[in-house]
Design an enzyme around this catalytic site. Structure first.
Site, PDB file in Angstrom:
ATOM      1  N   ASP A 160       0.872  -1.188  -0.250  1.00 19.32           N
ATOM      2  CA  ASP A 160      -0.612   0.311  -0.158  1.00 19.32           C
ATOM      3  C   ASP A 160       0.964   1.646  -0.080  1.00 19.32           C
ATOM      4  OD1 ASP A 160       0.989   0.328   2.914  1.00 19.32           O
ATOM      5  OD2 ASP A 160      -0.466  -0.646   3.614  1.00 19.32           O
ATOM      6  N   HIS A 163      12.175   5.575  13.336  1.00 15.84           N
ATOM      7  CA  HIS A 163      12.013   5.978  11.820  1.00 15.84           C
ATOM      8  C   HIS A 163      13.135   7.141  11.482  1.00 15.84           C
ATOM      9  CE1 HIS A 163      10.338   6.684   8.155  1.00 15.84           C
ATOM     10  NE2 HIS A 163       9.846   5.801   7.694  1.00 15.84           N
ATOM     11  N   GLU A 204      -1.891   5.171   2.279  1.00  6.84           N
ATOM     12  CA  GLU A 204      -2.380   3.356   2.287  1.00  6.84           C
ATOM     13  C   GLU A 204      -3.701   2.895   1.974  1.00  6.84           C
ATOM     14  OE1 GLU A 204      -0.516   5.409   5.239  1.00  6.84           O
ATOM     15  OE2 GLU A 204       1.346   5.166   4.537  1.00  6.84           O
ATOM     16  N   HIS A 210       5.760   5.522  13.115  1.00 10.11           N
ATOM     17  CA  HIS A 210       6.387   6.141  11.670  1.00 10.11           C
ATOM     18  C   HIS A 210       4.812   6.763  11.586  1.00 10.11           C
ATOM     19  CE1 HIS A 210       5.414   2.725  10.187  1.00 10.11           C
ATOM     20  NE2 HIS A 210       5.212   2.731   8.799  1.00 10.11           N
ATOM     21  N   GLU A 267       0.376  -9.126  -1.433  1.00 11.57           N
ATOM     22  CA  GLU A 267      -0.753  -8.476  -0.583  1.00 11.57           C
ATOM     23  C   GLU A 267      -2.213  -7.848  -0.638  1.00 11.57           C
ATOM     24  OE1 GLU A 267       0.854  -5.355   3.007  1.00 11.57           O
ATOM     25  OE2 GLU A 267       1.644  -7.067   4.110  1.00 11.57           O
ATOM     26  N   ARG A 285       1.807   8.418   9.142  1.00 12.90           N
ATOM     27  CA  ARG A 285       1.990   9.855   8.688  1.00 12.90           C
ATOM     28  C   ARG A 285       1.000  10.293   9.405  1.00 12.90           C
ATOM     29  NH1 ARG A 285       3.919  11.825   3.094  1.00 12.90           N
ATOM     30  NH2 ARG A 285       5.401  10.429   2.647  1.00 12.90           N
TER      31      ARG A 285
HETATM   32  C1  UD1 Z   1       6.933   4.713   3.461  1.00 14.14           C
HETATM   33  C2  UD1 Z   1       5.206   4.226   3.604  1.00 14.14           C
HETATM   34  C3  UD1 Z   1       4.765   4.155   4.505  1.00 14.14           C
HETATM   35  C4  UD1 Z   1       5.548   2.893   4.734  1.00 14.14           C
HETATM   36  C5  UD1 Z   1       6.508   3.010   5.663  1.00 14.14           C
HETATM   37  C6  UD1 Z   1       7.492   2.304   6.059  1.00 14.14           C
HETATM   38  C7  UD1 Z   1       3.793   5.863   1.610  1.00 14.14           C
HETATM   39  C8  UD1 Z   1       3.570   7.008   1.336  1.00 14.14           C
HETATM   40  N1  UD1 Z   1       4.345   5.781   2.664  1.00 14.14           N
HETATM   41  O1  UD1 Z   1       6.243   5.936   4.981  1.00 14.14           O
HETATM   42  O2  UD1 Z   1       3.132   2.972   3.739  1.00 14.14           O
HETATM   43  O3  UD1 Z   1       4.526   2.552   6.360  1.00 14.14           O
HETATM   44  O4  UD1 Z   1       7.171   3.932   4.150  1.00 14.14           O
HETATM   45  O5  UD1 Z   1       8.562   2.333   6.535  1.00 14.14           O
HETATM   46  O6  UD1 Z   1       4.161   5.007   0.911  1.00 14.14           O
HETATM   47  N2  UD1 Z   1      13.652   8.618   5.051  1.00 14.14           N
HETATM   48  C9  UD1 Z   1      15.390   8.465   5.266  1.00 14.14           C
HETATM   49  N3  UD1 Z   1      16.233   7.270   4.746  1.00 14.14           N
HETATM   50  C10 UD1 Z   1      15.428   5.904   4.439  1.00 14.14           C
HETATM   51  C11 UD1 Z   1      14.054   6.169   4.598  1.00 14.14           C
HETATM   52  C12 UD1 Z   1      13.207   7.557   5.151  1.00 14.14           C
HETATM   53  O7  UD1 Z   1      16.249   9.535   5.919  1.00 14.14           O
HETATM   54  O8  UD1 Z   1      15.826   4.906   4.285  1.00 14.14           O
HETATM   55  C13 UD1 Z   1      13.321  10.047   6.116  1.00 14.14           C
HETATM   56  C14 UD1 Z   1      13.676  10.543   4.860  1.00 14.14           C
HETATM   57  O9  UD1 Z   1      13.093  12.283   5.068  1.00 14.14           O
HETATM   58  C15 UD1 Z   1      12.018  10.654   3.871  1.00 14.14           C
HETATM   59  C16 UD1 Z   1      10.966  10.303   5.407  1.00 14.14           C
HETATM   60  O10 UD1 Z   1      12.003   9.794   6.393  1.00 14.14           O
HETATM   61  O11 UD1 Z   1      11.571  11.845   3.149  1.00 14.14           O
HETATM   62  C17 UD1 Z   1       9.735  10.024   4.644  1.00 14.14           C
HETATM   63  O12 UD1 Z   1      10.159   8.828   4.043  1.00 14.14           O
HETATM   64  P1  UD1 Z   1       8.582   8.401   3.090  1.00 14.14           P
HETATM   65  O13 UD1 Z   1       8.745   6.831   2.463  1.00 14.14           O
HETATM   66  O14 UD1 Z   1       8.257   9.428   2.426  1.00 14.14           O
HETATM   67  O15 UD1 Z   1       7.435   7.621   4.161  1.00 14.14           O
HETATM   68  P2  UD1 Z   1       7.419   6.409   5.673  1.00 14.14           P
HETATM   69  O16 UD1 Z   1       6.446   7.262   6.400  1.00 14.14           O
HETATM   70  O17 UD1 Z   1       8.491   6.345   5.628  1.00 14.14           O
HETATM   71  N1  UDP Z   2      12.032  -3.026  10.500  1.00 14.82           N
HETATM   72  C1  UDP Z   2      13.594  -3.366  10.200  1.00 14.82           C
HETATM   73  N2  UDP Z   2      13.570  -2.458  11.488  1.00 14.82           N
HETATM   74  C2  UDP Z   2      13.475  -1.775  12.646  1.00 14.82           C
HETATM   75  C3  UDP Z   2      11.389  -1.685  11.918  1.00 14.82           C
HETATM   76  C4  UDP Z   2      11.222  -2.148  11.681  1.00 14.82           C
HETATM   77  O1  UDP Z   2      13.844  -3.747   9.701  1.00 14.82           O
HETATM   78  O2  UDP Z   2      14.128  -0.690  12.768  1.00 14.82           O
HETATM   79  C5  UDP Z   2      11.378  -3.792   9.610  1.00 14.82           C
HETATM   80  C6  UDP Z   2      10.281  -4.680   9.837  1.00 14.82           C
HETATM   81  O3  UDP Z   2      10.277  -6.397  10.409  1.00 14.82           O
HETATM   82  C7  UDP Z   2       9.164  -5.245   9.589  1.00 14.82           C
HETATM   83  C8  UDP Z   2       8.849  -4.222   8.209  1.00 14.82           C
HETATM   84  O4  UDP Z   2      10.895  -3.574   8.967  1.00 14.82           O
HETATM   85  O5  UDP Z   2       9.254  -5.898   8.048  1.00 14.82           O
HETATM   86  C9  UDP Z   2       8.149  -3.281   8.882  1.00 14.82           C
HETATM   87  O6  UDP Z   2       8.266  -1.192   8.402  1.00 14.82           O
HETATM   88  P1  UDP Z   2       7.539  -0.664   8.985  1.00 14.82           P
HETATM   89  O7  UDP Z   2       7.286  -0.180  10.098  1.00 14.82           O
HETATM   90  O8  UDP Z   2       7.968   0.929   8.600  1.00 14.82           O
HETATM   91  O9  UDP Z   2       6.513  -0.010   8.028  1.00 14.82           O
HETATM   92  P2  UDP Z   2       4.789  -0.721   7.308  1.00 14.82           P
HETATM   93  O10 UDP Z   2       4.994  -2.102   7.427  1.00 14.82           O
HETATM   94  O11 UDP Z   2       3.877   0.306   8.783  1.00 14.82           O
HETATM   95  O12 UDP Z   2       4.474  -0.346   6.823  1.00 14.82           O
END
Ligand code: UD1
Ligand code: UDP
Length: 367
Positions: free
Chosen positions: A96, A237, A132, A205, A118, A207
């Site tokens: 999602d 995160h 999502e 984490h 999924e 939004r």
């Molecule tokens: C995204 C997904 C969410 C998922 C989550 C898993 C969308 C809209 N959201 O949210 O569904 O649950 O990933 O973790 O698709 N950042 C870093 N390094 C990284 C990753 C992220 O610095 O490796 C920081 C950046 O500042 C980035 C911010 O995190 O702008 C947010 O990342 P983003 O992918 O936009 O949203 P998530 O909250 O991670």
């Molecule tokens: N996870 C990880 N390291 C962390 C936190 C989570 O590897 O410090 C893994 C966790 O085991 C799961 C996935 O990340 O497989 C979940 O990701 P997240 O919670 O970011 O996203 P969501 O599932 O809510 O989309």
């Protein structure tokens, strides 16, 4: 030989798609390519490196503070370019995220069938989780094939008019991932921090929770203060908004240790050794029950109802009071805790990737 493109871009998608990529690559009937959108950077590469999956394409779209507009636009255009380089028979996306939505849309525009891994998860509230719930509904709407992790998810798809022969119940591939990650021997500084106390793992984490994160964290702090035998480890995160809320709430706390995001090997093994999880994550709700670890979900709704129905998960809301009370209700009552820790995992038997690969072989043969 049929050409399949797997697309993922965030940590959870990679955890759940890498085992599938490895399974598909074993089958001689497929030529498998992997497109990483790079919606995440370090959190993505740490997973692909662990599984040894090397993306054939990486769009590298991540930017600090990226907006939904930024990622959607960059991924839609970037995926289009990849789809123009090679001829694909099927594009597989997961879950999602905006990666899943934008990549599926690109394939749909290119008239390439999409398979949604999924599929069928629903809260039926378009704002929760945001964005999502929209993404998963939209991806299912345009997908030719849906791989539902549970019977419940399949029923949701059929109720929306999906054709029975194109919906497959497979289990969740995250359970397959444990075959790669979970080890008997594991040590970590977090376990040393918890020595003599019971360990709670925290992740947060979402939004839609950013605006209430300080309330959630106040509830967590108050509850922990009541139970000094417990401590918590929170891999934060990298989103700057989450980092700042976590530091403000917990810096200097002797009971909550903030650490950098864990790689998936560390996270799964720490989870397996935790007493309980506090989370707003989707994937963690599926993982924890496998280890008999109770999950308190810091959200008002969940698409993973199976865990709630099985008794492994509870929704504890996002207000300070509801989080406080939700935690106290479980930590303060051994019988309640034991019932949650005994429950069975409804998310799969660890063979989801084989089922998806079998289904893809059948689907693709007929095309
Ligand atoms: C995204 C997904 C969410 C998922 C989550 C898993 C969308 C809209 N959201 O949210 O569904 O649950 O990933 O973790 O698709 N950042 C870093 N390094 C990284 C990753 C992220 O610095 O490796 C920081 C950046 O500042 C980035 C911010 O995190 O702008 C947010 O990342 P983003 O992918 O936009 O949203 P998530 O909250 O991670
Ligand atoms: N996870 C990880 N390291 C962390 C936190 C989570 O590897 O410090 C893994 C966790 O085991 C799961 C996935 O990340 O497989 C979940 O990701 P997240 O919670 O970011 O996203 P969501 O599932 O809510 O989309």
């Amino acid at each position: 030989m049929k050409n399949i493109l797997l697309v993922f871009g965030t940590r959870p998608e990679a955890v759940k798609m890498c085992p599938l990529a490895l399974e598909l690559k074993k089958r001689p009937s497929f030529c498998v390519r992997v497109l990483a959108t790079g919606q995440h950077r370090e959190m993505l590469s740490s997973v692909t490196e662990f599984f040894g999956v090397v993306p054939d394409y990486n769009l590298g779209v991540m930017a600090q503070g990226q907006t939904l507009y930024d990622i959607t636009e960059k991924i839609l255009r970037g995926t289009r370019e990849v789809l123009e380089k090679e001829r694909f028979d099927l594009v597989l996306v997961h879950g999602d995220t905006t990666t899943a939505f934008a990549a599926a849309l690109a394939a749909f525009y290119a008239r390439i069938p999409v398979g949604h891994v999924e599929a069928g998860l629903r809260t039926y509230d378009i704002n929760a989780p945001y964005p999502e719930e929209f993404n998963r509904v939209a991806v299912d709407a345009l997908s030719a094939f849906c791989f539902a992790p549970t019977e419940r998810a399949a029923r949701a798809l059929l109720a929306e008019g999906k054709v029975a022969g194109r919906v497959f119940v497979t289990g969740n591939t995250v359970i397959d991932a444990f075959r790669y990650t979970v080890r008997e021997d594991f040590s970590h500084e977090a376990l040393a921090f918890a020595a003599g106390r019971k360990l709670i793992l925290i992740t947060a984490h979402r939004r839609e929770n950013l605006a209430v994160m300080k309330d959630i964290f106040r509830g967590v702090s108050r509850a922990l203060a009541k139970f000094p035998d417990f401590c918590a480890v929170y891999p934060v995160h990298p989103n700057p908004a989450v980092q700042s809320a976590a530091r403000t709430a917990f810096e200097g706390s002797g009971q909550v240790k903030l650490i950098a995001p864990l790689d998936v090997f560390e996270f799964h093994n720490l989870l397996a050794r935790s007493h309980m999880v506090l989370t707003d994550s989707g994937g963690v709700q599926e993982e924890a029950p496998h280890f008999g670890v109770p999950v308190l979900v810091m959200r008002n709704t969940t698409e993973r109802r199976e865990g709630v129905d099985a008794g492994t998960s509870r929704l504890i809301g996002t207000s300070e009071e509801s989080v406080y009370e939700g935690i106290c209700a479980v930590l303060g009552d051994g019988e309640v805790y034991a019932q949650m820790a005994r429950a069975v995992n409804p998310y799969g038997d660890g063979h989801a990737c084989e089922r998806i690969a079998d289904a893809v072989e059948k689907i693709i043969d007929k095309r």
